[in-house]
Design a protein around this motif. Sequence first.
Motif, PDB file in Angstrom:
ATOM      1  N   GLY A  53       0.804  -1.223   0.000  1.00  0.00           N
ATOM      2  CA  GLY A  53       0.000   0.000   0.000  1.00  0.00           C
ATOM      3  C   GLY A  53       0.831   1.264   0.000  1.00  0.00           C
ATOM      4  N   ARG A  54       2.078   1.184   0.400  1.00  0.00           N
ATOM      5  CA  ARG A  54       2.978   2.343   0.385  1.00  0.00           C
ATOM      6  C   ARG A  54       4.183   1.951  -0.474  1.00  0.00           C
ATOM      7  NH1 ARG A  54       2.682   1.266   6.043  1.00  0.00           N
ATOM      8  NH2 ARG A  54       4.839   0.732   5.734  1.00  0.00           N
ATOM      9  N   PRO A  55       4.118   2.245  -1.749  1.00  0.00           N
ATOM     10  CA  PRO A  55       5.171   1.750  -2.645  1.00  0.00           C
ATOM     11  C   PRO A  55       6.552   2.339  -2.349  1.00  0.00           C
ATOM     12  CG  PRO A  55       3.722   3.251  -3.813  1.00  0.00           C
ATOM     13  CD  PRO A  55       3.139   3.060  -2.446  1.00  0.00           C
ATOM     14  N   TYR A  56       7.545   1.462  -2.423  1.00  0.00           N
ATOM     15  CA  TYR A  56       8.953   1.841  -2.313  1.00  0.00           C
ATOM     16  C   TYR A  56       9.491   2.058  -3.715  1.00  0.00           C
ATOM     17  CZ  TYR A  56      10.222  -0.105   2.383  1.00  0.00           C
ATOM     18  OH  TYR A  56      10.394  -0.359   3.712  1.00  0.00           O
ATOM     19  N   SER A  57      10.311   3.049  -3.913  1.00  0.00           N
ATOM     20  CA  SER A  57      11.084   3.089  -5.153  1.00  0.00           C
ATOM     21  C   SER A  57      12.190   2.047  -4.995  1.00  0.00           C
ATOM     22  CB  SER A  57      11.697   4.474  -5.373  1.00  0.00           C
ATOM     23  OG  SER A  57      12.727   4.714  -4.420  1.00  0.00           O
ATOM     24  N   GLN A  58      12.770   1.650  -6.084  1.00  0.00           N
ATOM     25  CA  GLN A  58      13.883   0.703  -6.020  1.00  0.00           C
ATOM     26  C   GLN A  58      14.974   1.218  -5.091  1.00  0.00           C
ATOM     27  OE1 GLN A  58      14.217  -1.045 -10.205  1.00  0.00           O
ATOM     28  NE2 GLN A  58      16.324  -0.956  -9.520  1.00  0.00           N
ATOM     29  N   LEU A  59      15.287   2.501  -5.222  1.00  0.00           N
ATOM     30  CA  LEU A  59      16.331   3.121  -4.411  1.00  0.00           C
ATOM     31  C   LEU A  59      15.957   3.113  -2.924  1.00  0.00           C
ATOM     32  CD1 LEU A  59      19.083   4.503  -4.692  1.00  0.00           C
ATOM     33  CD2 LEU A  59      17.875   6.676  -4.895  1.00  0.00           C
ATOM     34  N   ALA A  60      14.702   3.458  -2.605  1.00  0.00           N
ATOM     35  CA  ALA A  60      14.257   3.475  -1.211  1.00  0.00           C
ATOM     36  C   ALA A  60      14.257   2.069  -0.617  1.00  0.00           C
ATOM     37  CB  ALA A  60      12.870   4.093  -1.107  1.00  0.00           C
ATOM     38  N   LEU A  61      13.859   1.075  -1.415  1.00  0.00           N
ATOM     39  CA  LEU A  61      13.870  -0.309  -0.945  1.00  0.00           C
ATOM     40  C   LEU A  61      15.296  -0.736  -0.615  1.00  0.00           C
ATOM     41  CD1 LEU A  61      12.375  -2.975  -0.422  1.00  0.00           C
ATOM     42  CD2 LEU A  61      12.648  -3.491  -2.867  1.00  0.00           C
ATOM     43  N   GLY A  62      16.212  -0.426  -1.504  1.00  0.00           N
ATOM     44  CA  GLY A  62      17.617  -0.749  -1.258  1.00  0.00           C
ATOM     45  C   GLY A  62      18.132  -0.064  -0.007  1.00  0.00           C
ATOM     46  N   HIS A  63      17.772   1.199   0.159  1.00  0.00           N
ATOM     47  CA  HIS A  63      18.205   1.948   1.343  1.00  0.00           C
ATOM     48  C   HIS A  63      17.630   1.325   2.620  1.00  0.00           C
ATOM     49  CE1 HIS A  63      19.843   5.391   3.450  1.00  0.00           C
ATOM     50  NE2 HIS A  63      18.666   5.583   4.018  1.00  0.00           N
ATOM     51  N   ALA A  64      16.353   0.965   2.583  1.00  0.00           N
ATOM     52  CA  ALA A  64      15.705   0.376   3.756  1.00  0.00           C
ATOM     53  C   ALA A  64      16.345  -0.950   4.153  1.00  0.00           C
ATOM     54  CB  ALA A  64      14.217   0.177   3.484  1.00  0.00           C
ATOM     55  N   LEU A  65      16.797  -1.711   3.161  1.00  0.00           N
ATOM     56  CA  LEU A  65      17.409  -3.011   3.434  1.00  0.00           C
ATOM     57  C   LEU A  65      18.929  -2.940   3.547  1.00  0.00           C
ATOM     58  CD1 LEU A  65      15.241  -5.264   1.095  1.00  0.00           C
ATOM     59  CD2 LEU A  65      15.000  -4.902   3.572  1.00  0.00           C
ATOM     60  N   GLY A  66      19.492  -1.756   3.319  1.00  0.00           N
ATOM     61  CA  GLY A  66      20.938  -1.598   3.409  1.00  0.00           C
ATOM     62  C   GLY A  66      21.673  -2.268   2.262  1.00  0.00           C
ATOM     63  N   VAL A  67      21.070  -2.221   1.079  1.00  0.00           N
ATOM     64  CA  VAL A  67      21.653  -2.866  -0.100  1.00  0.00           C
ATOM     65  C   VAL A  67      21.956  -1.786  -1.135  1.00  0.00           C
ATOM     66  CG1 VAL A  67      21.207  -4.522  -1.962  1.00  0.00           C
ATOM     67  CG2 VAL A  67      20.358  -4.973   0.336  1.00  0.00           C
ATOM     68  N   ASP A  68      23.153  -1.807  -1.708  1.00  0.00           N
ATOM     69  CA  ASP A  68      23.497  -0.792  -2.704  1.00  0.00           C
ATOM     70  C   ASP A  68      22.637  -0.979  -3.956  1.00  0.00           C
ATOM     71  OD1 ASP A  68      25.084  -2.233  -4.953  1.00  0.00           O
ATOM     72  OD2 ASP A  68      26.033  -2.957  -3.117  1.00  0.00           O
ATOM     73  N   LYS A  69      22.537   0.092  -4.763  1.00  0.00           N
ATOM     74  CA  LYS A  69      21.593   0.065  -5.875  1.00  0.00           C
ATOM     75  C   LYS A  69      21.947  -0.961  -6.945  1.00  0.00           C
ATOM     76  CE  LYS A  69      23.449   4.110  -8.269  1.00  0.00           C
ATOM     77  NZ  LYS A  69      23.114   5.441  -8.763  1.00  0.00           N
ATOM     78  N   THR A  70      23.219  -1.248  -7.130  1.00  0.00           N
ATOM     79  CA  THR A  70      23.609  -2.262  -8.115  1.00  0.00           C
ATOM     80  C   THR A  70      23.134  -3.645  -7.680  1.00  0.00           C
ATOM     81  OG1 THR A  70      25.537  -0.946  -8.729  1.00  0.00           O
ATOM     82  CG2 THR A  70      25.569  -3.264  -9.352  1.00  0.00           C
ATOM     83  N   THR A  71      23.347  -3.968  -6.410  1.00  0.00           N
ATOM     84  CA  THR A  71      22.913  -5.263  -5.882  1.00  0.00           C
ATOM     85  C   THR A  71      21.395  -5.360  -5.897  1.00  0.00           C
ATOM     86  OG1 THR A  71      24.886  -5.386  -4.500  1.00  0.00           O
ATOM     87  CG2 THR A  71      23.041  -6.813  -3.885  1.00  0.00           C
ATOM     88  N   MET A  72      20.702  -4.277  -5.522  1.00  0.00           N
ATOM     89  CA  MET A  72      19.243  -4.281  -5.524  1.00  0.00           C
ATOM     90  C   MET A  72      18.712  -4.483  -6.938  1.00  0.00           C
ATOM     91  SD  MET A  72      16.386  -4.338  -3.997  1.00  0.00           S
ATOM     92  CE  MET A  72      16.993  -4.111  -2.352  1.00  0.00           C
ATOM     93  N   THR A  73      19.330  -3.830  -7.905  1.00  0.00           N
ATOM     94  CA  THR A  73      18.897  -3.994  -9.298  1.00  0.00           C
ATOM     95  C   THR A  73      19.038  -5.454  -9.723  1.00  0.00           C
ATOM     96  OG1 THR A  73      19.451  -1.713  -9.861  1.00  0.00           O
ATOM     97  CG2 THR A  73      19.335  -3.282 -11.690  1.00  0.00           C
ATOM     98  N   ALA A  74      20.166  -6.081  -9.381  1.00  0.00           N
ATOM     99  CA  ALA A  74      20.376  -7.484  -9.744  1.00  0.00           C
ATOM    100  C   ALA A  74      19.357  -8.396  -9.058  1.00  0.00           C
ATOM    101  CB  ALA A  74      21.799  -7.910  -9.386  1.00  0.00           C
TER     102      ALA A  74
END
Length: 161
Positions: free
Chosen positions: A61-82
Motif C-alpha cells: 500500500g505504500r510503494p517503495y522506489s527501487q532506491l528506497a527499498l535498497g536503502h531500507a534493506l541496506g543494499v546498494d543500488k547495483t545489488t538491488m537492481t540485480a
Amino acid sequence: MDETVKSAEAITQQCLQHFDVNWLINRAAHGLREAMDAEANAHGTSIRGHIVLTALVQNDGRPYSQLALGHALGVDKTTMTALLDKLERSGLVVRTPDPNDRRARIPVITEAGRELQAKLYDLLKAVEARVLDPLTPEERETLRSLLRKIIPMEHVEGSCM
C-alpha cells in the motif's frame, strides 16, 4: 580424519571458547543464513530474494522506489537492481514507473511473489527452529530479546542480508 580437518576443528573449538562476541554472532548468523538460503534455493530464489519479497509484502500500500527499498534493506543500488532483475524474471515482482520521477521504478510484488513469500516464510521458520533446537524456548526468547537490545532502531548503514 584428515589432519587439515582436525586442525580446522581445533581452531573452531578455540574460537568458541574465546569470548569474541563478533565472531560468535557472525558464525551463528552464517550457519542460519546458509540453512535458510538452501531452503530458499530449493524454491527458486535466495534468502535475499525472500527478504526483498517480505519487505514488499510488509510495505503493502505504500510503494517503495527501487532506491528506497535498497536503502531500507541496506543494499546498494547495483545489488538491488540485480536482485530485482532475478525476481522479475521469475515472475515474482514487476517494476512500474514512478509517477513522481520518470527515472525511478517501483517494484511491486506479484501474486506469485506473495504466494512464494508466504510459503517460504513458514519453511524458513522451520529452518530457524531446527537451527535453534539446542536452545530451550526460554533461551530462544532471551536470545531474541538480547539481540533486539543491541540493534539500534535508527537506520543502520550496511546490509541486513
